[in-house]
Write an enzyme that holds these catalytic residues in place. Structure first.
Site, PDB file in Angstrom:
ATOM      1  N   ASP A 108     -14.203  -0.851   2.544  1.00  0.00           N
ATOM      2  CA  ASP A 108     -12.857  -0.232   2.687  1.00  0.00           C
ATOM      3  C   ASP A 108     -11.596  -0.967   3.739  1.00  0.00           C
ATOM      4  OD1 ASP A 108     -10.598   1.021   2.279  1.00  0.00           O
ATOM      5  OD2 ASP A 108     -12.256   3.162   1.733  1.00  0.00           O
ATOM      6  N   SER A 140     -10.032  10.333  -1.014  1.00  0.00           N
ATOM      7  CA  SER A 140      -8.907   9.471   0.665  1.00  0.00           C
ATOM      8  C   SER A 140      -8.227  10.963   0.795  1.00  0.00           C
ATOM      9  CB  SER A 140      -8.414   8.920  -1.183  1.00  0.00           C
ATOM     10  OG  SER A 140      -6.841   7.984  -0.169  1.00  0.00           O
ATOM     11  N   GLU A 195       0.856  -1.364   0.185  1.00  0.00           N
ATOM     12  CA  GLU A 195      -0.264  -0.183  -0.011  1.00  0.00           C
ATOM     13  C   GLU A 195       1.359   1.073  -0.112  1.00  0.00           C
ATOM     14  OE1 GLU A 195      -3.068   2.372  -0.654  1.00  0.00           O
ATOM     15  OE2 GLU A 195      -2.954  -0.259  -0.029  1.00  0.00           O
ATOM     16  N   GLU A 196       2.108   1.266   0.678  1.00  0.00           N
ATOM     17  CA  GLU A 196       2.543   2.526   1.307  1.00  0.00           C
ATOM     18  C   GLU A 196       4.041   3.136   0.644  1.00  0.00           C
ATOM     19  OE1 GLU A 196       0.538   4.757   2.123  1.00  0.00           O
ATOM     20  OE2 GLU A 196      -0.374   3.379   3.126  1.00  0.00           O
ATOM     21  N   HIS A 223     -12.087   1.137  -1.343  1.00  0.00           N
ATOM     22  CA  HIS A 223     -11.560   2.246  -1.560  1.00  0.00           C
ATOM     23  C   HIS A 223     -12.077   3.408  -2.716  1.00  0.00           C
ATOM     24  CE1 HIS A 223      -9.559   5.629  -0.037  1.00  0.00           C
ATOM     25  NE2 HIS A 223      -8.507   5.702  -1.035  1.00  0.00           N
TER      26      HIS A 223
END
Length: 751
Positions: free
Chosen positions: A694, A614, A208-209, A726
């Protein structure tokens, strides 16, 4: 001397009479065929440069992808694999694969979503609904596709060819497997994975990051595989509800919220001959991140990057593959705020010299380092940044890259010697707009993708001298193009700048309404993102947001976007103001943009609204709570409290919660509800939208806000999507609906 690329500026002309123009509708934007043309995805060049492959959506189902190829010699395009023929159109994804696709932002796609070439270019490999196939390009059509793994035995994810093409590896049930292509035999390489232990798998945070979606890497000589082992047992187990239309599932997810424990990660070397794993000593500090791993060309050494928990230090470390796995730190990057990750590590030769990107001078630039890690020369330099490296020509000692050296809102292709005469003057190969490139292994040919605000993406094959060899996807908006009926209604985008409170330049883009009358006063909509690593204001064709902007403008809105401090492609000075104070400088800049917009003679200051998704949803909430002149806000899938978001992203910008309690309080949207003199004045100005499944920005963010608003007597509108992740795109109808709701609310409140 290379030719500076002359772009086909006549490609978007008025091929349709003005009186035949059809205004955009939401139904048409989200229908098939795609308005931007059936754009090829995942463009790849065969290693020998003789074949171009890509994924393309179907005319009757744009989100279902099939595998296509363009033959350079015959100049013909043909479908290689029809995904429906292999699956019958029915696909059941595992929960792990669904989550992986959500991380990769491909959750709305079906069919063949990824594929790879073997090193000799003879074979293509692709997963499909958990099965794994190999396509032999030299075989007869009837025998070309061979299935090498079945979903019935366990869902196959993250498949890869080995470097010499002898094997295909993949992850199944959190263990690593291997298929010998000569014998067809499958071998399990690890066997003790569990609910909390996984091999060769990228953890949630990495996917994800960190932009790392794999957990294993083949050695060039096929003798070893570097792989991770993650232990998630210390990560808090979050039990959340995923509410679908026909069921409610209780999901147990290892989610490391800010300040909580991360996975414990190990890096090992698995020997193919005996299956033994030797573990690399990552140091006494175990609370670290492992963002990148890369083999050196000769396969005798491995590099990995180790990032500190506070992300202010990044080390590039070399491991020599000997009996003792000896290590040495090649370089260390440190910053007082945070060190951005990148994928720019290219080894120049077998001596170990390498190209590395650094922001040490304020902008991301390229540097040549010796095998000992010492910086030898600056390859690029200036008040602009290198976005990414495309290719390294080891024979000519040149590096190809993407950068914004001539325009901060554009992206061009450049080439530069690794030992340049002037690091400030790389050679520009394209001429504005938004460019991307895929190079052959020897850089003799390249695939060039180009667009600008009035031209949808076009793909052409070019040689090293920039001469066009073929139009892979000319995508000219002629009479047969899906966008042709709407072309005369297409509105031009205007660009400009505003000065921030610290003197830095903020760029904006603006669309004026259809049939614009300068004597009238129009409602206005601000589309915002505002977060790090994203730039909204760009000179390119935007298939999703850009077409929605066009729709809103054709409905009578002025549509405006501003890139605030903290957003991407402007260097560290532009990013740094948000350090430890998210929801601060971004909101100040967006307020400045709103007030500038409201002062324009053609804008009605009482009818200015905002929407964002977001991080954009987060900024929209802050603007709603702190800006009385904002008449309406739509917040989709927003963060409300950074204490609820994940470690790697949040702590990078906000620091650890225990070290920055005031910053976390100020960044929390709920805090600002209590700082409002009359909370009820916030009523009837907010539409809150969130997916009820989500797993990134958890639904808890919105339920906490809902509860707070109820307690304070604030009236608001709410839409919660059953099964929505999401992206809120579980189905085309869901995606169409959410954009329809954004438009409806803005029209009702502002028009």
């Amino acid at each position: 001397m290379r030719l500076l690329l002359a772009l086909p500026v006549c490609a978007l002309m008025t091929m349709t009479p003005l009186d035949a123009a059809e205004p955009l509708t939401l139904d048409r934007i989200f229908a098939s065929p795609a308005l931007s043309g059936e754009l090829p995805r995942s463009l790849k060049l065969a290693p020998d440069g003789q074949r171009v492959t890509f994924l393309r959506g179907r005319a009757d189902e744009a989100q279902r992808l099939d595998l296509w190829a363009y033959d350079v010699a015959t100049k013909s395009t043909a479908m290689l694999v029809d995904s429906r023929r292999l699956t019958g159109g029915d696909e059941q994804l595992s929960a792990e694969e669904q989550a992986r696709r959500e991380r990769q932002r491909t959750a709305d796609l079906r069919g063949i979503t990824e594929y790879a070439f073997s090193s000799d270019g003879r074979r293509l490999m692709f997963p499909l609904a958990g099965d794994l196939y190999v396509y032999d390009l030299q075989a007869e059509e009837a025998d070309a596709v061979v299935q090498i793994a079945r979903a019935a035995d366990g869902f196959a994810t993250d498949p890869k060819f080995s470097p010499k093409g002898s094997f295909v590896s993949f992850v199944r049930d959190r263990n690593l497997y291997l298929v010998d292509l000569a014998s067809g035999q499958t071998r399990q390489l690890t066997d003790d994975a569990s609910d909390t232990v996984a091999y060769a798998t990228a953890e949630f945070i990495a996917q994800e990051e960190m932009d790392r979606d794999t957990g294993y890497w083949w050695a060039p000589d096929e003798r070893h595989i570097a792989l991770t082992r993650i232990d998630e047992s210390s990560v808090p187990l979050v039990r959340r509800f995923e509410i679908h239309a026909d069921r409610t599932e209780i999901i147990e997810q290892r989610y490391p919220a800010a300040g909580e424990a991360n996975v414990r990660i190990e890096l090992g070397l698995l020997a193919l001959d005996d299956g033994q794993i030797r573990w690399v000593d990552l140091g006494s500090e175990t609370d670290i991140y492992l963002p990148r791993v890369k083999w050196l060309p000769d396969g005798k050494a491995l590099s990995y990057q180790k990032q500190s928990r506070d992300q202010r230090q990044l080390e590039l470390i070399r491991v020599d593959i000997g009996d003792k796995l000896s290590q040495r730190v090649l370089l260390t990057e440190t910053r007082e705020t945070w060190v951005n990750l990148h994928d720019v590590l290219r080894f120049v030769d077998h001596r170990g010299r390498f190209v590395w990107a650094s922001e040490s001078e304020g902008q991301q630039h390229l540097y040549l380092h010796g095998a000992d890690g010492k910086r030898q020369a600056a390859i690029t330099r200036g008040d602009w940044q290198v976005d990414s490296v495309l290719a390294l020509d080891q024979v000519r000692k040149q590096v190809y890259f993407l950068a914004n050296a001539h325009d901060p809102l554009s992206r061009d292709v450049y080439v530069q010697s690794i030992d340049p005469l002037d690091a400030r003057k790389p050679e520009r190969l394209t001429l504005g707009g938004w460019n991307d490139a895929v190079y052959s292994d020897d850089t003799s040919v390249w695939l060039h993708t180009w667009s600008d605000p009035t031209h949808p993406p076009q793909v052409r094959l070019r040689n090293r001298l920039n001469r066009e060899l073929a139009a892979i996807h000319a995508n000219v908006v002629d009479a047969d193009h899906p966008y042709a009926p709407h072309l005369p209604s297409h509105l031009p985008r205007e660009y400009g700048t505003i000065e921030a409170e610290d003197g830095q330049t903020l760029h904006y883009q603006l669309l004026k309404p259809a049939n614009f009358d300068p004597e009238r006063s129009y409602p206005a909509v601000i589309r915002v993102y505002g977060g790090p690593h994203v730039q909204v204001v760009q000179k390119r064709w935007d298939e999703r947001w850009g077409l929605f902007d066009q729709y809103l403008a054709q409905q009578g809105f002025v549509v405006f976007s501003l890139d605030n401090r903290g957003s991407a492609r402007r260097g560290t000075e532009f990013e740094n103001p948000i350090h430890r104070r998210m929801g601060g400088p971004e909101v100040i800049d967006q307020q400045l943009g709103l007030r500038w917009l409201a002062e324009q003679s053609f804008v009605d200051p009482a009818r200015v609204g905002m929407y964002g998704w977001s991080y954009g949803g987060y900024i929209s909430l802050h603007m709603w709570a702190r800006t009385p002149e904002l008449a309406a806000a739509v917040s989709v899938a927003p963060v409300t409290d950074w204490g609820l978001y994940d470690t790697h992203y949040t702590e990078r910008y906000m620091d650890h919660p225990l070290r920055n309690p005031d910053g976390y309080a100020d960044s929390n949207v709920l805090t600002w509800l209590d700082r409002t003199d009359d909370a009820t004045a916030l009523s009837n100005r907010l539409y809150l939208i969130h997916g009820m499944a989500d797993d990134n920005v958890l639904f808890t963010h919105s339920t906490a806000l809902v509860s707070a608003m109820v307690e304070r007597g604030i009236r608001f509108d709410l839409m919660a999507y059953p099964g929505g992740k999401h992206g809120i795109n579980a189905s085309p109808a869901m995606r169409r609906h959410v954009f329809g709701e954004i438009a409806r609310y803005l029209q009702e409140r502002l028009q």
